[in-house]
Design a protein around this motif. Structure first.
Motif, PDB file in Angstrom:
ATOM      1  N   ASP A 103       0.820  -1.209   0.000  1.00  0.00           N
ATOM      2  CA  ASP A 103       0.000   0.000   0.000  1.00  0.00           C
ATOM      3  C   ASP A 103       0.856   1.262   0.000  1.00  0.00           C
ATOM      4  O   ASP A 103       2.091   1.196  -0.018  1.00  0.00           O
ATOM      5  N   ASP A 116       1.565   3.376   2.195  1.00  0.00           N
ATOM      6  CA  ASP A 116       2.444   3.599   3.345  1.00  0.00           C
ATOM      7  C   ASP A 116       3.674   2.693   3.328  1.00  0.00           C
ATOM      8  O   ASP A 116       4.563   2.837   4.161  1.00  0.00           O
ATOM      9  N   ALA A 143       3.346  -0.756   3.506  1.00  0.00           N
ATOM     10  CA  ALA A 143       3.032  -2.039   4.147  1.00  0.00           C
ATOM     11  C   ALA A 143       2.723  -3.057   3.064  1.00  0.00           C
ATOM     12  O   ALA A 143       1.894  -2.806   2.190  1.00  0.00           O
ATOM     13  N   LEU A 177       5.780   1.581   9.459  1.00  0.00           N
ATOM     14  CA  LEU A 177       5.517   1.579  10.905  1.00  0.00           C
ATOM     15  C   LEU A 177       5.456   3.014  11.427  1.00  0.00           C
ATOM     16  O   LEU A 177       4.610   3.346  12.260  1.00  0.00           O
ATOM     17  N   ALA A 183       4.411   5.509   9.827  1.00  0.00           N
ATOM     18  CA  ALA A 183       3.158   6.128   9.372  1.00  0.00           C
ATOM     19  C   ALA A 183       1.951   5.651  10.171  1.00  0.00           C
ATOM     20  O   ALA A 183       1.100   6.457  10.562  1.00  0.00           O
ATOM     21  N   ILE A 184       1.847   4.355  10.417  1.00  0.00           N
ATOM     22  CA  ILE A 184       0.615   3.858  11.042  1.00  0.00           C
ATOM     23  C   ILE A 184       0.801   3.432  12.497  1.00  0.00           C
ATOM     24  O   ILE A 184      -0.173   3.255  13.213  1.00  0.00           O
TER      25      ILE A 184
END
Lengths: 437, 437
Positions: A111, A113, A115, A401, A403-404
């Protein structure tokens, strides 16, 4: 003979609901007996299996004779006529072709981000198939259970089939051979289910158990569920036929009786907007039943649970069908595809006058193990999916990591799970130090 | 502190098997109590629901106040901080994106004989999600259950959440709103499960029930299974971390304790080929536990079920992991993809040092409802598939029936099912007459 119901009658809704909620099966409570058998099997293994087989199947076995030898299997199969062999081979081939299309794809995507997420499917390592003995020892059921397992990639496939008095159905053994079953044991009942779930010196345990059986087998499957996976617990079978006025009433009568002859608890339902067709089918059933080999069973099923409903139109028929959520739905109408689109809950749909349900029991290709007793509202027939399982996969880059991860820390704190938050926060701290350096 | 096991020790196999078969959960036998509650709910409906809620949750309700009003929901949600709201929105969005990829395709094909075969997927009409009250009332679990149902196309989505003493978690209501839940009732326990399965004057029945709960809720789900569909019965949770020698021992200790803090019955396992890493993680856990808010729970879990295993190499670690079939598998090694390919049975795999399991509990996207207690050998985590079901479709042309029907007749006769054979043979007779004419 069942009384015909008319949807425009004032008491129709009441009578329909009564029909829907009628309990068709007296399931004997054999839970305690089965618990004791399972406990004994776990304690004594092969010895218990041999004792129960002597008692229930009048057959003396030893650890060496629990399993059918290759020579025994070949000797039994040699008795089968060429016509039967060819028919079973055709069935196996068509079932395999259909189920081969059911194998799902793995998935992986990355995705925005960073991931990388997805899943993969893997087969259950070992599966056990229960095959009833005696009258209900159906080679077609062996194919319907074993072939999806093989298509799924199950490595070890075991069959347990009781042979009361030593009598075996050669076609069951041929079906096992056509499906490449690895091991066949001549044991049955709750003791066979316990052996498959917990293992004995002779029978290694499996991870999943499928297949039909009597009340003891069903209770044993319920009890070992969790230790192993199981398929559904099947109830009495049913067919619902929606017919317009332009059908062969004798064919519909035969289709209804093909269901009724299975079991006195089976249910056969005809729904039609044409009152003349309703009467013709009722008359044809009345003529047919006394001529059947299984007249007593089919007659009892039709008398106690047979139902004919005359509706205002086909749309109303489709709506009633959805409330019933039948195991088998035959659409004998001019445009069966259109009517199929108006229904939603059914185990299997048979479209048009040349697709009798019985052809689906054997050779059309789809599985004949289907959700009964209205459970098509929430469950599906047996398939490759029953023998595989999904593992989800996730890989986060440090950037992903970053980012989310903070949202995970916030939610972990909200839920009072401090260590959850710490495990993410510690990594974020390192990333922040790095990017600050 | 758990003792470290070494795979090259002579008693390793014995100790590993003992660990594998240790029962981590004392499930209280509440079956009879639950049967009585379900029977009462079926008899008295709302009145029973209100009585049990007064008794167990110390909350007086009326049929009009069983359901949260929109105004109540908005008032509770207004209390939530912007940070928490944003975090939950991110979680919902990522979970939705992941699960949207799970919707399977319908299938239809026509074979060489002229049979058109296939299947279609349709959603369960109505689903009920149980959300525990009190400490374990997790908004993340609401998202993990409700979003797959919505993605599946479930039309009516109901939540039951007990509010002991009237206390509700605002984040649970926000999670319901983010997932477009249709109805939220402030009831819990076996009585809520019974209401969802059988319906009351206020709560219409559903077709499928999912979500975690205590022993009463679990027993009630088992008892209503068949009447409605249920998801798995979850057991205590576990994590298995495979780490090489080049990892941050403190991070691994936090990951182990993130699992342990859930429940004293949870299990945290580290497998590493590096004895120094094993010792470092053990020492880090020993330092970490006393500092935790949930030190007592995490400490008990680690003391009773924590396990560290030192292997000869990573391949041996992967083989042991497959025997455990863990719910969560963290691969903290240099090449996690390669190691993942060597394992087969796990609910979810977290690849690399920057993918702590806790991030998967909240925001990575895959579902956190996963198979526990070794059931990853035969089952999968919650997904869109839990809210849809497959109907198989078959349409035979007269030519297709002529080609494959005779085999069905043969097999029906072999199985002693005469009417099955007749229903096919009658059509074949007509086709033969036609082609002869």
């Amino acid at each position: 003979m069942p009384v015909t119901l008319y949807t425009d009658a004032p008491d129709f809704e009441q009578r329909f609901v009564a029909m829907l909620s009628a309990k068709r099966e007296d399931s004997a409570d054999v839970g305690e007996t089965v618990s004791a058998i399972i406990a004994d099997l776990r304690a004594r293994g092969d010895a218990a299996l041999i004792d129960y087989t002597a008692r229930f199947d009048r057959l003396e076995l030893t650890p060496d004779t629990l399993r059918f030898s290759d020579a025994e299997i070949e000797a039994e199969i040699a008795k089968i006529s060429a016509q039967e062999r060819t028919a079973l081979e055709l069935a196996a081939e068509r079932i395999r072709a259909y189920h081969s299309r059911q194998v799902p794809q793995d998935e992986s995507f990355t995705d925005a981000d960073g991931a990388t997420l997805g899943w993969r499917w893997t087969a259950v390592s070992a599966a056990g198939l229960y095959v009833p003995g005696g009258q209900a020892s159906y080679p077609s059921s062996v194919l319907m259970n074993a072939i999806p397992a093989r298509v799924a990639g199950v490595e070890r496939l075991v069959v347990c089939v009781p042979t009361p008095g030593g009598v075996v159905n050669p076609l069951v053994l041929l079906a096992c051979k056509l499906a490449n079953v690895d091991e066949i044991y001549r044991v049955g009942g709750a003791q066979a289910i316990a052996a498959l779930a917990y293992g004995t010196s002779t029978i290694a345990p499996v991870d999943k158990i499928t297949g039909p059986g009597n009340a003891y087998v069903a209770a044993a499957k319920r009890q070992v569920f969790g230790k192993v996976g199981i398929d559904m617990i099947a109830g009495p079978s049913e067919v619902l036929i929606i017919a317009d006025g332009d059908q062969n009433a004798d064919w519909l009568a035969m289709d209804l009786m093909a269901q009724a002859e299975h079991d006195a608890d089976a249910q056969s339902i005809l729904i039609t907007p044409d009152p003349t067709m309703a009467d013709s089918v009722a008359a044809s059933v009345a003529r047919l039943v006394p001529t059947l080999e299984r007249a007593e069973i089919a007659g009892a099923s039709w008398r106690d649970y047979g139902t004919i409903i005359v509706t205002r139109d086909l749309d109303e028929a489709a709506a009633l069908s959805d409330r019933i959520a039948p195991e088998h739905l035959e659409l004998c109408v001019a445009d069966p595809e259109a009517l199929a689109r108006k229904t939603r809950h059914a185990g299997a749909i048979f479209l048009g006058a040349y697709t009798p349900e019985a052809v689906g029991d054997y050779v059309s290709g789809p599985n004949h193990v289907l959700p009964t007793a209205r459970s098509a509202r929430f469950s599906s027939g047996l398939s490759v999916m029953d023998f595989i399982k999904r593992t989800t996969l996730a890989r986060l880059t440090p950037g992903a990591l970053a980012a989310i991860g903070p949202a995970a820390v916030t939610l972990a704190q909200s839920e009072g799970l401090q260590a959850h938050g710490l495990s993410v926060a510690a990594r974020l701290t390192q990333l922040n130090e790095r990017s600050g350096a």
